[in-house]
Design a protein around this motif. Structure first.
Motif, PDB file in Angstrom:
ATOM      1  N   GLY A 127     -25.478  52.067   8.795  1.00  0.00           N
ATOM      2  CA  GLY A 127     -25.813  52.072   7.376  1.00  0.00           C
ATOM      3  C   GLY A 127     -26.839  51.017   7.035  1.00  0.00           C
ATOM      4  N   ASP A 128     -26.701  49.831   7.617  1.00  0.00           N
ATOM      5  CA  ASP A 128     -27.665  48.758   7.362  1.00  0.00           C
ATOM      6  C   ASP A 128     -29.053  49.158   7.836  1.00  0.00           C
ATOM      7  OD1 ASP A 128     -25.508  47.281   6.475  1.00  0.00           O
ATOM      8  OD2 ASP A 128     -25.409  45.987   8.229  1.00  0.00           O
ATOM      9  N   MET A 129     -29.142  49.623   9.070  1.00  0.00           N
ATOM     10  CA  MET A 129     -30.440  50.019   9.610  1.00  0.00           C
ATOM     11  C   MET A 129     -31.039  51.178   8.822  1.00  0.00           C
ATOM     12  SD  MET A 129     -31.380  47.954  11.957  1.00  0.00           S
ATOM     13  CE  MET A 129     -32.583  48.753  13.004  1.00  0.00           C
ATOM     14  N   ARG A 130     -30.218  52.120   8.422  1.00  0.00           N
ATOM     15  CA  ARG A 130     -30.693  53.263   7.641  1.00  0.00           C
ATOM     16  C   ARG A 130     -31.274  52.788   6.303  1.00  0.00           C
ATOM     17  NH1 ARG A 130     -27.033  56.547   9.032  1.00  0.00           N
ATOM     18  NH2 ARG A 130     -25.417  55.738   7.658  1.00  0.00           N
ATOM     19  N   LEU A 131     -30.573  51.860   5.640  1.00  0.00           N
ATOM     20  CA  LEU A 131     -31.064  51.310   4.376  1.00  0.00           C
ATOM     21  C   LEU A 131     -32.413  50.631   4.583  1.00  0.00           C
ATOM     22  CD1 LEU A 131     -30.865  50.370   1.405  1.00  0.00           C
ATOM     23  CD2 LEU A 131     -29.545  48.402   2.250  1.00  0.00           C
ATOM     24  N   TYR A 132     -32.498  49.751   5.555  1.00  0.00           N
ATOM     25  CA  TYR A 132     -33.730  48.988   5.756  1.00  0.00           C
ATOM     26  C   TYR A 132     -34.899  49.885   6.156  1.00  0.00           C
ATOM     27  CZ  TYR A 132     -30.398  45.124   5.659  1.00  0.00           C
ATOM     28  OH  TYR A 132     -29.417  44.247   5.302  1.00  0.00           O
ATOM     29  N   ARG A 133     -34.639  50.832   7.026  1.00  0.00           N
ATOM     30  CA  ARG A 133     -35.720  51.754   7.427  1.00  0.00           C
ATOM     31  C   ARG A 133     -36.165  52.618   6.253  1.00  0.00           C
ATOM     32  NH1 ARG A 133     -36.130  52.730  13.439  1.00  0.00           N
ATOM     33  NH2 ARG A 133     -34.791  51.130  14.316  1.00  0.00           N
ATOM     34  N   ALA A 138     -39.419  47.756   9.598  1.00  0.00           N
ATOM     35  CA  ALA A 138     -39.503  48.148  11.007  1.00  0.00           C
ATOM     36  C   ALA A 138     -39.081  46.957  11.862  1.00  0.00           C
ATOM     37  CB  ALA A 138     -40.922  48.563  11.367  1.00  0.00           C
ATOM     38  N   PRO A 139     -38.381  47.228  12.958  1.00  0.00           N
ATOM     39  CA  PRO A 139     -37.988  46.129  13.851  1.00  0.00           C
ATOM     40  C   PRO A 139     -39.222  45.438  14.434  1.00  0.00           C
ATOM     41  CG  PRO A 139     -36.823  48.162  14.404  1.00  0.00           C
ATOM     42  CD  PRO A 139     -37.885  48.523  13.426  1.00  0.00           C
ATOM     43  N   VAL A 140     -39.191  44.112  14.490  1.00  0.00           N
ATOM     44  CA  VAL A 140     -40.282  43.351  15.079  1.00  0.00           C
ATOM     45  C   VAL A 140     -39.824  42.538  16.281  1.00  0.00           C
ATOM     46  CG1 VAL A 140     -41.753  43.262  13.048  1.00  0.00           C
ATOM     47  CG2 VAL A 140     -40.016  41.487  13.373  1.00  0.00           C
ATOM     48  N   ARG A 141     -38.531  42.205  16.355  1.00  0.00           N
ATOM     49  CA  ARG A 141     -38.015  41.502  17.528  1.00  0.00           C
ATOM     50  C   ARG A 141     -36.496  41.447  17.472  1.00  0.00           C
ATOM     51  NH1 ARG A 141     -40.868  38.838  15.001  1.00  0.00           N
ATOM     52  NH2 ARG A 141     -41.056  36.906  13.996  1.00  0.00           N
ATOM     53  N   ALA A 142     -35.935  41.244  18.640  1.00  0.00           N
ATOM     54  CA  ALA A 142     -34.492  41.045  18.768  1.00  0.00           C
ATOM     55  C   ALA A 142     -34.275  39.615  19.245  1.00  0.00           C
ATOM     56  CB  ALA A 142     -33.892  42.043  19.749  1.00  0.00           C
ATOM     57  N   SER A 143     -33.187  39.016  18.792  1.00  0.00           N
ATOM     58  CA  SER A 143     -32.903  37.644  19.190  1.00  0.00           C
ATOM     59  C   SER A 143     -31.404  37.422  19.205  1.00  0.00           C
ATOM     60  CB  SER A 143     -33.576  36.662  18.220  1.00  0.00           C
ATOM     61  OG  SER A 143     -33.039  36.821  16.925  1.00  0.00           O
ATOM     62  N   ALA A 144     -31.017  36.295  19.705  1.00  0.00           N
ATOM     63  CA  ALA A 144     -29.613  35.887  19.673  1.00  0.00           C
ATOM     64  C   ALA A 144     -29.569  34.529  18.985  1.00  0.00           C
ATOM     65  CB  ALA A 144     -29.046  35.793  21.083  1.00  0.00           C
ATOM     66  N   ASP A 145     -28.559  34.329  18.167  1.00  0.00           N
ATOM     67  CA  ASP A 145     -28.484  33.062  17.437  1.00  0.00           C
ATOM     68  C   ASP A 145     -27.585  32.036  18.122  1.00  0.00           C
ATOM     69  OD1 ASP A 145     -25.889  33.788  16.880  1.00  0.00           O
ATOM     70  OD2 ASP A 145     -26.109  33.744  14.707  1.00  0.00           O
ATOM     71  N   GLY A 146     -27.178  32.292  19.347  1.00  0.00           N
ATOM     72  CA  GLY A 146     -26.363  31.344  20.079  1.00  0.00           C
ATOM     73  C   GLY A 146     -24.873  31.547  19.909  1.00  0.00           C
ATOM     74  N   SER A 147     -24.465  32.504  19.093  1.00  0.00           N
ATOM     75  CA  SER A 147     -23.040  32.725  18.860  1.00  0.00           C
ATOM     76  C   SER A 147     -22.594  34.109  19.326  1.00  0.00           C
ATOM     77  CB  SER A 147     -22.732  32.558  17.376  1.00  0.00           C
ATOM     78  OG  SER A 147     -23.376  33.586  16.637  1.00  0.00           O
ATOM     79  N   ARG A 148     -23.261  34.637  20.304  1.00  0.00           N
ATOM     80  CA  ARG A 148     -22.991  35.978  20.831  1.00  0.00           C
ATOM     81  C   ARG A 148     -23.362  37.071  19.821  1.00  0.00           C
ATOM     82  NH1 ARG A 148     -16.945  35.465  22.759  1.00  0.00           N
ATOM     83  NH2 ARG A 148     -16.875  34.678  20.660  1.00  0.00           N
ATOM     84  N   GLU A 155     -39.225  43.816   9.400  1.00  0.00           N
ATOM     85  CA  GLU A 155     -40.281  43.285   8.551  1.00  0.00           C
ATOM     86  C   GLU A 155     -41.056  44.429   7.913  1.00  0.00           C
ATOM     87  OE1 GLU A 155     -44.094  41.073  10.089  1.00  0.00           O
ATOM     88  OE2 GLU A 155     -42.369  39.714  10.197  1.00  0.00           O
ATOM     89  N   LYS A 156     -41.671  44.131   6.774  1.00  0.00           N
ATOM     90  CA  LYS A 156     -42.629  45.042   6.149  1.00  0.00           C
ATOM     91  C   LYS A 156     -43.587  44.201   5.304  1.00  0.00           C
ATOM     92  CE  LYS A 156     -40.445  46.510   1.814  1.00  0.00           C
ATOM     93  NZ  LYS A 156     -39.933  47.673   1.089  1.00  0.00           N
ATOM     94  N   PRO A 157     -44.787  44.719   5.079  1.00  0.00           N
ATOM     95  CA  PRO A 157     -45.738  43.967   4.267  1.00  0.00           C
ATOM     96  C   PRO A 157     -45.314  43.931   2.804  1.00  0.00           C
ATOM     97  CG  PRO A 157     -46.696  46.072   4.939  1.00  0.00           C
ATOM     98  CD  PRO A 157     -45.350  45.959   5.597  1.00  0.00           C
ATOM     99  N   ALA A 158     -45.684  42.861   2.134  1.00  0.00           N
ATOM    100  CA  ALA A 158     -45.435  42.728   0.694  1.00  0.00           C
ATOM    101  C   ALA A 158     -46.767  42.871  -0.014  1.00  0.00           C
ATOM    102  CB  ALA A 158     -44.829  41.363   0.380  1.00  0.00           C
ATOM    103  N   ALA A 159     -46.816  43.766  -0.947  1.00  0.00           N
ATOM    104  CA  ALA A 159     -48.036  43.943  -1.742  1.00  0.00           C
ATOM    105  C   ALA A 159     -47.840  43.248  -3.070  1.00  0.00           C
ATOM    106  CB  ALA A 159     -48.328  45.427  -1.934  1.00  0.00           C
ATOM    107  N   ALA A 160     -48.641  42.246  -3.345  1.00  0.00           N
ATOM    108  CA  ALA A 160     -48.515  41.499  -4.601  1.00  0.00           C
ATOM    109  C   ALA A 160     -48.654  42.441  -5.786  1.00  0.00           C
ATOM    110  CB  ALA A 160     -49.580  40.398  -4.670  1.00  0.00           C
ATOM    111  N   GLY A 161     -47.764  42.276  -6.739  1.00  0.00           N
ATOM    112  CA  GLY A 161     -47.801  43.079  -7.952  1.00  0.00           C
ATOM    113  C   GLY A 161     -47.190  44.448  -7.803  1.00  0.00           C
TER     114      GLY A 161
END
Length: 167
Positions: A127-133, A138-148, A155-161
């Motif tokens: 559901g989260d991925m569906r909402l964001y897409r 769009a996915p730009v990278r995968a990472s781990a925050d050190g807590s498994r 990310e997506k571009p922001a158009a001012a205004g």
């Protein structure tokens, strides 16, 4: 007669209710990963208050009850970092997450410094991925925050205004 949900900027006095909501909403994520030391579950009220003072936060209210929330801030590179989008379990699947995401994007899109929107998710919630897409992320990278906890940054571009329509 039912009450309608309203979206508004959080107030300083909402901090305790936002922290309680955060603790409730992130239990499932912690259980899924077997890690109850994730930051949303260990954040203190003082830390949350500092987050609210240093950025922007929107809440969804059902009457006086805070039932959903999102926060963000624009960093020095022009990235509007959106985080802690959460909806009370009994209020999920009613469009509140999308409405909050629209509200914070609209707020940041008015700032000429905003160049992009960025958020992260564990990627395990369809559901989260569906909402964001559906909102153009769009996915730009995968990472781990050190807590498994493996995170996917989107990310997506922001158009001012640019203003996002909200239902």
């Amino acid at each position: 007669m039912g009450m309608s949900v309203t979206i508004s900027a959080a107030r300083a006095q909402d901090a305790e209710n936002i922290l309680k909501l955060q603790y409730l909403c992130y239990q499932g994520e912690a259980a899924l990963h077997g890690d109850y030391t994730i930051e949303p579950l260990t954040q203190t009220l003082d830390d949350l208050r500092a987050d609210l003072e240093g950025g922007q936060c929107f809440v969804a209210r059902l009457g006086d009850e805070v039932v959903a929330s999102v926060r963000g801030r624009i960093d020095a590179s022009g990235t509007a970092r959106i985080g802690k989008l959460m909806v009370h379990p009994r209020m999920q699947r009613h469009g509140l997450g999308g409405r909050l995401l629209d509200a914070i994007e609209t707020h940041f899109a008015q700032d000429p410094a905003a160049r992009r929107f960025q958020l992260s998710t564990s990627g395990r919630g369809d559901g989260d991925m569906r909402l964001y897409r559906s909102r153009g992320y769009a996915p730009v990278r995968a990472s781990a925050d050190g807590s498994r906890l493996d995170l996917v940054e989107l990310e997506k571009p922001a158009a001012a205004g640019t203003f996002v329509a909200s239902a």
